[in-house]
Design an enzyme around this catalytic site. Structure first.
Site, PDB file in Angstrom:
ATOM      1  CE1 TYR A  48      -3.102  -2.976   0.373  1.00 23.35           C
ATOM      2  CE2 TYR A  48      -3.654  -2.253   2.589  1.00 23.35           C
ATOM      3  CZ  TYR A  48      -3.836  -3.124   1.541  1.00 23.35           C
ATOM      4  OH  TYR A  48      -4.754  -4.131   1.648  1.00 23.35           O
ATOM      5  CG  HIS A 106      -1.265  -8.338   0.165  1.00 23.06           C
ATOM      6  ND1 HIS A 106      -0.840  -7.050   0.309  1.00 23.06           N
ATOM      7  CD2 HIS A 106      -2.598  -8.244  -0.086  1.00 23.06           C
ATOM      8  CE1 HIS A 106      -1.854  -6.224   0.142  1.00 23.06           C
ATOM      9  NE2 HIS A 106      -2.930  -6.931  -0.096  1.00 23.06           N
TER      10      HIS A 106
HETATM   11  N1  LIG Z   1      -6.041  -8.285   1.368  1.00 22.27           N
HETATM   12  C1  LIG Z   1      -6.370  -7.731   0.222  1.00 22.27           C
HETATM   13  O1  LIG Z   1      -6.006  -8.220  -0.857  1.00 22.27           O
HETATM   14  C2  LIG Z   1      -7.224  -6.502   0.220  1.00 22.27           C
HETATM   15  C3  LIG Z   1      -7.860  -6.106  -0.957  1.00 22.27           C
HETATM   16  C4  LIG Z   1      -8.652  -4.943  -0.920  1.00 22.27           C
HETATM   17  C5  LIG Z   1      -8.787  -4.235   0.270  1.00 22.27           C
HETATM   18  N2  LIG Z   1      -8.126  -4.640   1.391  1.00 22.27           N
HETATM   19  C6  LIG Z   1      -8.243  -3.873   2.668  1.00 22.27           C
HETATM   20  O2  LIG Z   1      -9.611  -3.660   2.941  1.00 22.27           O
HETATM   21  C7  LIG Z   1      -9.874  -2.266   3.098  1.00 22.27           C
HETATM   22  C8  LIG Z   1     -11.278  -1.908   2.675  1.00 22.27           C
HETATM   23  O3  LIG Z   1     -11.572  -2.339   1.364  1.00 22.27           O
HETATM   24  P1  LIG Z   1     -11.851  -1.351   0.140  1.00 22.27           P
HETATM   25  O4  LIG Z   1     -11.181  -0.057   0.382  1.00 22.27           O
HETATM   26  O5  LIG Z   1     -11.538  -2.124  -1.073  1.00 22.27           O
HETATM   27  O6  LIG Z   1     -13.438  -1.178   0.123  1.00 22.27           O
HETATM   28  P2  LIG Z   1     -14.590  -0.747   1.156  1.00 22.27           P
HETATM   29  O7  LIG Z   1     -14.066  -0.554   2.517  1.00 22.27           O
HETATM   30  O8  LIG Z   1     -15.692  -1.709   0.941  1.00 22.27           O
HETATM   31  O9  LIG Z   1     -15.083   0.659   0.542  1.00 22.27           O
HETATM   32  C9  LIG Z   1     -14.345   1.823   0.656  1.00 22.27           C
HETATM   33  C10 LIG Z   1     -15.148   2.934   0.015  1.00 22.27           C
HETATM   34  O10 LIG Z   1     -16.363   3.151   0.740  1.00 22.27           O
HETATM   35  C11 LIG Z   1     -16.439   4.512   1.147  1.00 22.27           C
HETATM   36  N3  LIG Z   1     -17.069   4.563   2.465  1.00 22.27           N
HETATM   37  C12 LIG Z   1     -16.565   4.145   3.642  1.00 22.27           C
HETATM   38  N4  LIG Z   1     -17.442   4.330   4.639  1.00 22.27           N
HETATM   39  C13 LIG Z   1     -18.523   4.915   4.084  1.00 22.27           C
HETATM   40  C14 LIG Z   1     -19.771   5.378   4.590  1.00 22.27           C
HETATM   41  N5  LIG Z   1     -20.067   5.253   5.891  1.00 22.27           N
HETATM   42  N6  LIG Z   1     -20.657   5.929   3.720  1.00 22.27           N
HETATM   43  C15 LIG Z   1     -20.362   6.044   2.410  1.00 22.27           C
HETATM   44  N7  LIG Z   1     -19.210   5.632   1.852  1.00 22.27           N
HETATM   45  C16 LIG Z   1     -18.291   5.058   2.694  1.00 22.27           C
HETATM   46  C17 LIG Z   1     -15.028   5.034   1.165  1.00 22.27           C
HETATM   47  O11 LIG Z   1     -15.049   6.429   0.953  1.00 22.27           O
HETATM   48  P3  LIG Z   1     -14.228   7.481   1.859  1.00 22.27           P
HETATM   49  O12 LIG Z   1     -12.825   7.060   1.910  1.00 22.27           O
HETATM   50  O13 LIG Z   1     -14.452   8.761   1.133  1.00 22.27           O
HETATM   51  O14 LIG Z   1     -14.811   7.506   3.229  1.00 22.27           O
HETATM   52  C18 LIG Z   1     -14.407   4.269   0.011  1.00 22.27           C
HETATM   53  O15 LIG Z   1     -14.692   4.896  -1.217  1.00 22.27           O
HETATM   54  C19 LIG Z   1      -8.764  -1.597   2.257  1.00 22.27           C
HETATM   55  O16 LIG Z   1      -8.580  -0.250   2.610  1.00 22.27           O
HETATM   56  C20 LIG Z   1      -7.579  -2.484   2.608  1.00 22.27           C
HETATM   57  O17 LIG Z   1      -7.058  -2.128   3.876  1.00 22.27           O
HETATM   58  C21 LIG Z   1      -7.369  -5.781   1.395  1.00 22.27           C
END
Ligand SMILES: NC(=O)c1ccc[n+]([C@@H]2O[C@H](COP(=O)([O-])OP(=O)(O)OC[C@H]3O[C@@H](n4cnc5c(N)ncnc54)[C@H](OP(=O)(O)O)[C@@H]3O)[C@@H](O)[C@H]2O)c1
Length: 277
Positions: A48, A106
């Site tokens: 990241y 990962h």
């Molecule tokens: N292990 C892996 O391979 C892997 C893969 C993908 C992700 N991850 C981890 O999982 C975390 C989360 O996954 P993700 O970022 O893919 O997707 P997510 O958490 O499902 O969605 C994030 C999105 O939702 C928005 N959001 C968050 N809270 C909200 C709310 N209360 N109301 C409206 N919109 C909201 C955020 O906007 P704002 O930022 O503007 O609030 C952002 O655009 C990542 O940050 C990472 O740490 C791991």
């Protein structure tokens, strides 16, 4: 509802903050804000490019390091023994810590000596650099191999999991083997806000569809969720999902949604279990 997942002594807060794709000062500010608001679980990864920024937030925060759960991960092209150890060293330096709470592979790869990779992962736990170890994005057959054939003491698996993607088989396995399952992209990258059934449930309880989606996950045994939110408002809204009360009617509506809408599927992804959705 338990607010902690206690698999293999992990004691990981069920609700954490995802940090991808935040970078630099934006990331430091978001993590600092989250810690002020009460988050005690932060998810990052070497890939990241924000471990430094997370480390800065940990250093700035008055909350003692030992009260915060930090997960980081090693990228799939760094799985040879020396490369993995170097990745861990770089992560610890960036995070300004002498240990991480959870260190994960990962993504799996096919170009590896799996027993050697797992042996190295386990050695990082034995050295105390990782309090716990885990894997991310491992399909069930590979997870079984690591746990049952290679005997790795895994505390957690991190996979995509939300109201639009099922993980029945993996979750069943995780529960039987006392492994935590961390749901990434738990808001399906905010697609959940557009789902009519979630809007309906949210309206019934006077909450947000995102809060319904998160509470559905957090209510499940062994499951943690790490929504990424950069703004204070979204971080607080996600934290407040812990107070939402879903009922059987809500869960039945959610069960009826498509469970095959994977959001994260890069070209290096493994072959996913076809019936695990
Ligand atoms: N292990 C892996 O391979 C892997 C893969 C993908 C992700 N991850 C981890 O999982 C975390 C989360 O996954 P993700 O970022 O893919 O997707 P997510 O958490 O499902 O969605 C994030 C999105 O939702 C928005 N959001 C968050 N809270 C909200 C709310 N209360 N109301 C409206 N919109 C909201 C955020 O906007 P704002 O930022 O503007 O609030 C952002 O655009 C990542 O940050 C990472 O740490 C791991």
């Amino acid at each position: 509802m338990q607010r902690i997942v206690n698999a293999q002594g992990l004691n990981m807060p069920k609700l954490g903050l995802g940090t991808w794709p935040m970078l630099g000062e934006e990331c430091t500010r978001a993590v600092e804000q989250a810690l002020i608001s009460g988050y005690r679980h932060i998810d990052t990864a070497a890939a990241y490019n924000n471990e430094d920024a997370v480390g800065q937030a940990l250093a700035n925060s008055p909350t003692p390091r030992d009260q915060i759960h930090v997960t980081t991960k090693v990228w799939w092209d760094q799985l040879q023994p020396d490369a993995m150890r170097h990745s861990m060293d770089r992560s610890l330096k960036a995070l300004r810590s002498d240990y991480v709470d959870l260190f994960m592979i990962h993504w799996p790869t096919t170009d590896w000596d799996l027993p050697q990779t797992i042996k190295t992962l386990v050695s990082l736990k034995e050295q105390g650099l990782a309090r716990h170890i885990g894997v991310a994005n491992f399909p069930l057959p590979l997870l079984r191999k690591v746990v049952e054939e290679l005997g790795a003491p895994l505390s957690a698996i991190q996979v995509e999991y939300h109201v639009l993607l099922g993980q029945h088989a993996l979750l069943d396995y995780a529960r039987r083997h006392d492994i935590a399952l961390t749901a990434y992209s738990p808001l399906a990258r905010n697609k959940v806000s557009e789902i009519a059934a979630l809007q309906q449930i949210a309206a019934k309880h006077g909450v947000l569809p995102t809060q319904v989606a998160l509470k559905w996950l957090l209510d499940q045994a062994n499951v943690a969720a790490i929504p990424k939110a950069s703004s204070k408002a979204n971080q607080l809204a996600n934290l407040a999902s812990l107070q939402v009360n879903l009922d059987d009617e809500d869960r039945a509506l959610i069960a009826g949604l498509s469970k095959r809408e994977r959001q994260v599927n890069p070209d290096f992804a493994p072959v996913w279990d076809p019936f695990d959705q």
